[in-house]
Design a protein around this motif. Sequence first.
Motif, PDB file in Angstrom:
ATOM      1  N   MET A  60       8.333  -3.854  -9.103  1.00 11.42           N
ATOM      2  CA  MET A  60       8.139  -2.531  -9.685  1.00 11.42           C
ATOM      3  C   MET A  60       6.883  -1.898  -9.102  1.00 11.42           C
ATOM      4  O   MET A  60       5.954  -2.579  -8.681  1.00 11.42           O
ATOM      5  CB  MET A  60       8.010  -2.628 -11.208  1.00 11.42           C
ATOM      6  N   SER A  61       6.856  -0.583  -9.081  1.00 13.01           N
ATOM      7  CA  SER A  61       5.652   0.109  -8.663  1.00 13.01           C
ATOM      8  C   SER A  61       4.776   0.353  -9.878  1.00 13.01           C
ATOM      9  O   SER A  61       5.267   0.461 -11.006  1.00 13.01           O
ATOM     10  CB  SER A  61       6.010   1.424  -7.965  1.00 13.01           C
ATOM     11  N   SER A  62       3.469   0.410  -9.656  1.00 11.84           N
ATOM     12  CA  SER A  62       2.545   0.641 -10.776  1.00 11.84           C
ATOM     13  C   SER A  62       2.811   1.982 -11.429  1.00 11.84           C
ATOM     14  O   SER A  62       2.580   2.162 -12.628  1.00 11.84           O
ATOM     15  CB  SER A  62       1.099   0.557 -10.284  1.00 11.84           C
ATOM     16  N   LEU A  63       3.320   2.943 -10.657  1.00 11.42           N
ATOM     17  CA  LEU A  63       3.660   4.247 -11.233  1.00 11.42           C
ATOM     18  C   LEU A  63       4.900   4.136 -12.108  1.00 11.42           C
ATOM     19  O   LEU A  63       4.984   4.762 -13.175  1.00 11.42           O
ATOM     20  CB  LEU A  63       3.887   5.273 -10.115  1.00 11.42           C
ATOM     21  N   LEU A  81       0.824  -1.204   0.000  1.00 14.64           N
ATOM     22  CA  LEU A  81       0.000   0.000   0.000  1.00 14.64           C
ATOM     23  C   LEU A  81       0.859   1.255   0.000  1.00 14.64           C
ATOM     24  O   LEU A  81       0.535   2.243  -0.661  1.00 14.64           O
ATOM     25  CB  LEU A  81      -0.926   0.004   1.224  1.00 14.64           C
ATOM     26  N   GLU A  82       1.971   1.214   0.719  1.00  9.43           N
ATOM     27  CA  GLU A  82       2.785   2.407   0.912  1.00  9.43           C
ATOM     28  C   GLU A  82       3.345   2.951  -0.395  1.00  9.43           C
ATOM     29  O   GLU A  82       3.225   4.143  -0.695  1.00  9.43           O
ATOM     30  CB  GLU A  82       3.932   2.108   1.884  1.00  9.43           C
ATOM     31  N   ASP A  83       3.969   2.087  -1.197  1.00 10.49           N
ATOM     32  CA  ASP A  83       4.630   2.574  -2.410  1.00 10.49           C
ATOM     33  C   ASP A  83       4.112   1.933  -3.690  1.00 10.49           C
ATOM     34  O   ASP A  83       4.590   2.247  -4.784  1.00 10.49           O
ATOM     35  CB  ASP A  83       6.147   2.363  -2.316  1.00 10.49           C
ATOM     36  N   THR A 101       1.022  -3.762   5.486  1.00 10.63           N
ATOM     37  CA  THR A 101      -0.279  -3.554   4.861  1.00 10.63           C
ATOM     38  C   THR A 101      -0.115  -3.576   3.352  1.00 10.63           C
ATOM     39  O   THR A 101       0.676  -2.813   2.790  1.00 10.63           O
ATOM     40  CB  THR A 101      -0.894  -2.207   5.287  1.00 10.63           C
ATOM     41  N   CYS A 102      -0.860  -4.454   2.721  1.00  9.67           N
ATOM     42  CA  CYS A 102      -0.771  -4.612   1.266  1.00  9.67           C
ATOM     43  C   CYS A 102      -2.148  -4.416   0.649  1.00  9.67           C
ATOM     44  O   CYS A 102      -3.149  -4.216   1.343  1.00  9.67           O
ATOM     45  CB  CYS A 102      -0.210  -5.989   0.902  1.00  9.67           C
ATOM     46  N   VAL A 103      -2.179  -4.462  -0.670  1.00  9.78           N
ATOM     47  CA  VAL A 103      -3.418  -4.273  -1.408  1.00  9.78           C
ATOM     48  C   VAL A 103      -3.630  -5.464  -2.326  1.00  9.78           C
ATOM     49  O   VAL A 103      -2.743  -5.810  -3.117  1.00  9.78           O
ATOM     50  CB  VAL A 103      -3.374  -2.977  -2.251  1.00  9.78           C
ATOM     51  N   LEU A 104      -4.784  -6.100  -2.192  1.00  8.60           N
ATOM     52  CA  LEU A 104      -5.177  -7.170  -3.107  1.00  8.60           C
ATOM     53  C   LEU A 104      -6.096  -6.557  -4.156  1.00  8.60           C
ATOM     54  O   LEU A 104      -7.148  -6.009  -3.824  1.00  8.60           O
ATOM     55  CB  LEU A 104      -5.899  -8.288  -2.344  1.00  8.60           C
ATOM     56  N   THR A 105      -5.677  -6.634  -5.405  1.00  9.34           N
ATOM     57  CA  THR A 105      -6.425  -6.010  -6.492  1.00  9.34           C
ATOM     58  C   THR A 105      -6.942  -7.069  -7.450  1.00  9.34           C
ATOM     59  O   THR A 105      -6.184  -7.944  -7.886  1.00  9.34           O
ATOM     60  CB  THR A 105      -5.541  -5.014  -7.273  1.00  9.34           C
TER      61      THR A 105
END
Length: 266
Positions: A122-125, A96-98, A179-183
Motif C-alpha cells: 500500500m502507499s502511505s497516501l 520513492l516514486e509512489d 530507488t527506495c526510501v528507508l524511513t
Amino acid sequence: VLPQCRPQAERFYGRQFIRKTPRTVYEVPVATKDGREVWLGQHTQLLLEGGVVSGFQVVARDITERKGVEQALRESEERFSKAFHSSPAGMSISRLEDGRVLDVNEAFVRVSGFSREELIGMSSLDIGIWVHPEDRRQLAETLRRDGEAWTVTIPRTWKSGEVRHGLFNVEPVCIGRETCVLTLVLDITRRTEAALRRSQAVLQAHQHALMRLTKSQHIGSGDWQSALEELMQTSALVLAVDRASVWLLDRTGTILDCVELYEQGQ
C-alpha cells in the motif's frame, strides 16, 4: 572438486547426460594443486553423434572474486535485515516514486497500529497516515533534489485515527535498480505535548508581564530610572534569570557602560 561438493556435482552432470541436455552452466568450488580453494564457473556442452552422447566439452573460468563479492553482499544484507527487524525504532522501506511500502519492522507495526499485511504493497497516501499529503510530496522532492538524509517532525494519523507526532529520519537507498526510501520513525507525541505546554506557560507569563507593565505607575511618569528597573525586574522574572542589566555599546560593539538594574534578592 571439493569432497563435500562431489555428490551434488555428480548428480548434476548425471542428469545432463541422461536427459541429453545440450548445454549447462554449473558453479563449483575446487582445490588447486597448491592447496588453494577457488570457484569455477563451468559451461558444459554435450557432443552427440546420432543421438548418442559421444563426449562433452567444458569451458571453465575462475569466478572466485565474483563469489567473494556475492558472499560479502549476502552477509551485508543479512546484517541489514537483522538490524532492520530488531531495531526498537519503527522502520519502513518504500518506493520513492509512489510511496508503496515494501517492508516494515515490528516496531513500525506497533507504532502505527496497522498490521504488516495492511501496510505491505500500500502507499502511505492510500493508507491515509499523512495528515497533510503535501508533506509526502515535499519529502520526495527534497530527496530527489538533495539526495541525502534529513530529520523532520511531522504529524501522522495512525490506524486509531489519533494524530501523533513523529520524528522522521529519511534516507534514499537503492534496492536492485530501484530507488527506495528507508524511513526511521520515533513517536515523540509526549515530548511535543510537553513542549507545547511549556510554550503556553511562557506565553501566559509574557501576557501577565505585559499587563503588569501597562498598569505600571512608573512607565509614563517620566521617572525613567524606576521604569527601567521595573522593566528589568519583570523581564528577569519572565525569563527566569537572576540578574538583568542594560548595556550601552557604540557602533563598533565596544561597551561604553553597563547598569545593573535588577538582581534577585536585592
